[in-house]
Design an enzyme around this catalytic site. Structure first.
Site, short mmCIF file in Angstrom:
data_model
loop_
_atom_site.label_atom_id
_atom_site.label_comp_id
_atom_site.label_asym_id
_atom_site.label_seq_id
_atom_site.Cartn_x
_atom_site.Cartn_y
_atom_site.Cartn_z
N ASN A 175 -27.42 -61.23 0.42
CA ASN A 175 -28.73 -60.82 0.91
C ASN A 175 -29.84 -61.71 0.35
O ASN A 175 -29.70 -62.27 -0.75
CB ASN A 175 -29.02 -59.38 0.50
CG ASN A 175 -28.37 -58.35 1.40
OD1 ASN A 175 -28.98 -57.37 1.82
ND2 ASN A 175 -27.09 -58.53 1.70
N ASN A 233 -24.77 -73.88 -0.76
CA ASN A 233 -25.91 -73.61 -1.64
C ASN A 233 -26.92 -74.74 -1.59
O ASN A 233 -28.14 -74.50 -1.61
CB ASN A 233 -25.42 -73.39 -3.07
CG ASN A 233 -24.74 -72.05 -3.25
OD1 ASN A 233 -24.81 -71.18 -2.39
ND2 ASN A 233 -24.07 -71.88 -4.38
N LYS A 281 -16.63 -53.71 -8.26
CA LYS A 281 -16.95 -53.22 -6.92
C LYS A 281 -15.68 -52.93 -6.13
O LYS A 281 -15.63 -51.95 -5.37
CB LYS A 281 -17.83 -54.23 -6.18
CG LYS A 281 -19.25 -54.32 -6.71
CD LYS A 281 -20.02 -53.01 -6.59
CE LYS A 281 -20.36 -52.66 -5.15
NZ LYS A 281 -21.20 -51.43 -5.07
N TYR A 284 -17.82 -58.57 -11.96
CA TYR A 284 -18.64 -57.85 -10.97
C TYR A 284 -17.81 -57.46 -9.76
O TYR A 284 -17.74 -56.28 -9.36
CB TYR A 284 -19.82 -58.70 -10.54
CG TYR A 284 -20.45 -58.24 -9.24
CD1 TYR A 284 -20.98 -56.96 -9.14
CD2 TYR A 284 -20.48 -59.06 -8.11
CE1 TYR A 284 -21.53 -56.50 -7.94
CE2 TYR A 284 -21.03 -58.62 -6.92
CZ TYR A 284 -21.55 -57.35 -6.83
OH TYR A 284 -22.09 -56.90 -5.65
N SER A 285 -17.15 -58.44 -9.13
CA SER A 285 -16.42 -58.14 -7.90
C SER A 285 -15.23 -57.22 -8.17
O SER A 285 -14.89 -56.37 -7.33
CB SER A 285 -15.97 -59.43 -7.21
OG SER A 285 -15.14 -60.21 -8.05
N THR A 338 -19.69 -55.15 -1.31
CA THR A 338 -19.93 -56.59 -1.17
C THR A 338 -18.71 -57.30 -0.61
O THR A 338 -17.57 -56.83 -0.77
CB THR A 338 -20.28 -57.19 -2.54
OG1 THR A 338 -20.32 -58.62 -2.46
CG2 THR A 338 -19.23 -56.81 -3.59
N ASP A 339 -18.93 -58.45 0.01
CA ASP A 339 -17.80 -59.27 0.47
C ASP A 339 -17.08 -59.96 -0.68
O ASP A 339 -15.97 -60.47 -0.51
CB ASP A 339 -18.26 -60.30 1.50
CG ASP A 339 -19.30 -61.29 0.99
OD1 ASP A 339 -19.74 -61.16 -0.17
OD2 ASP A 339 -19.68 -62.20 1.75
N GLU A 340 -17.67 -59.93 -1.88
CA GLU A 340 -17.04 -60.61 -3.01
C GLU A 340 -15.72 -59.95 -3.43
O GLU A 340 -14.92 -60.56 -4.13
CB GLU A 340 -18.01 -60.68 -4.19
CG GLU A 340 -19.24 -61.51 -3.87
CD GLU A 340 -20.11 -61.81 -5.08
OE1 GLU A 340 -19.55 -62.08 -6.16
OE2 GLU A 340 -21.36 -61.77 -4.94
N ILE A 381 -26.65 -42.67 -12.75
CA ILE A 381 -25.44 -42.17 -12.10
C ILE A 381 -24.28 -42.01 -13.09
O ILE A 381 -23.25 -41.43 -12.74
CB ILE A 381 -25.00 -43.06 -10.92
CG1 ILE A 381 -24.68 -44.48 -11.38
CG2 ILE A 381 -26.07 -43.05 -9.83
CD1 ILE A 381 -24.02 -45.32 -10.29
#
Length: 348
Positions: A185, A254, A159, A155-156, A130-132, A58
């Site tokens: 997930n 966790n 996004k 990462y978050s 994501t929710d992050e 992409i």
């Protein structure tokens, strides 16, 4: 519909592809086949006449233009992304290039195609996030679609940036978009670097099972096939310009999640010496910037689209453990890929 799915050889993307094909859609899978991709995830649909694959990155705008021109999709489901927080700590550049620049390329390729087609009303660009992006919760409260963004990791942050681009392309250019933000997930075909497969595979190998910090970080766990169902529903019936939070309604620390997995393994494949897999748990130094708690309020998607998860976390974890026990050939082939089995995210 003919759906262009990016990242369709990944964990969530392949679940979407399999479900879409089973429901009679045509699917064009666009994937760069980076380290976490696995075409074996799609063996069950690879010979279906409604499935086609394009080996395209992409980040390559010209190649994306060619894919749109060749296949003329009715909708886009954009899942392709770098998604491992620990890898983003060690090497953030890949996350900026793929998640931000790649999403920009997808939006521009889709906008150009949509405009050239006369802006058909049925076209959708569904961005999966994501929710992050919302940051970290305290002991109380839930993320809603109106929660301010507060990303804490490379990462978050990448996004969150891509989410803002998607919304901007809707507001500025009128591109018909739908956006979804999901919780953690788990399930079949999960690449063996994330928590659930790491626990299962380390337990079976007799290795230490690492838990960050005290294991008290809380996540809302969503079975991947439930998520795929919600994504297709949001793509087909979600309101244009609207976002939907997708959660499993299954909060666990966790440590609780790991202990549940190991109890299932104790039952399904007991150790010869009679000991518990829980004896292999080892607490390790926490991840830099580790968010304490994520929890999603899924009221909007439940009330507007009628979606709820179909399995509890206990049911989903049992299905997941059994899948890994039954599919050793799949995960054994992935164990020599770069970074698998290593502790990442410690360079900070």
């Amino acid at each position: 519909m003919k759906i262009l799915v990016t990242g369709g050889a990944g964990f969530i993307g392949s679940a979407v592809v399999r479900l879409a094909i089973s429901r009679g859609h045509e699917v064009v899978n666009v994937d760069a086949l980076t380290y976490a991709a696995c075409l074996a995830n799609l063996d069950s649909v690879s010979d279906n006449p409604g499935y086609s694959f394009e080996h395209v990155d992409i980040r390559d705008r010209d190649a994306l233009n060619a894919v749109f021109a060749k296949h003329e999709p009715d909708a886009v489901m954009h899942l392709a992304a770098e998604s491992h927080v620990d890898r983003s700590i060690d090497g953030p550049a890949d996350f900026i290039e793929t998640n931000i620049q790649g999403t920009f390329n997808m939006l521009e390729a889709a906008r150009s195609y949509w405009t050239a087609k006369g802006k058909p009303e049925g076209f959708r660009f569904h961005h999966i996030s994501t929710d992050e992006v919302f940051g970290s919760l305290g002991a109380e409260g839930l993320f809603t679609e109106d929660t301010p963004y507060d990303p804490r990791s490379p990462y978050s942050a990448s996004k969150a940036s891509s989410d803002h681009l998607v919304n901007a392309w809707h507001e500025t250019y009128g591109l018909p978009v739908v956006l979804t933000n999901c919780s953690n997930n788990y399930g079949p075909y999960h690449f063996p670097e994330k928590l659930v497969p790491v626990v299962i595979l380390n337990a079976l190998a007799g290795k230490a099972i690492p838990i960050y910090g005290k294991g008290d970080n809380v996540r809302d766990w969503l079975y991947v096939e439930d998520h795929a169902d919600a994504l297709l529903l949001a793509m087909e019936k979600g309101e244009i310009g609207r976002s939907y939070n997708i959660g499993g309604e299954n909060e666990r620390t966790n440590l609780e999640l790991v202990e549940s997995l190991l109890s299932i393994l104790d039952d399904k494949r007991p150790k010869a010496d009679g000991s518990s897999y829980k004896d292999q748990i080892t607490f390790v130094a926490d991840r830099p910037g580790h968010d304490q708690r994520y929890a999603i309020d899924p009221t909007r998607i439940r009330n507007e689209l009628g979606w709820r998860p179909s399995v509890t976390v206990e049911q989903g974890l049992e299905l997941t453990v059994q899948w890994y026990l039954d599919n050793e050939d799949w995960w054994q082939a992935l164990l020599d890929r770069k970074g698998v089995g290593e502790r990442l995210g410690v360079k900070a």
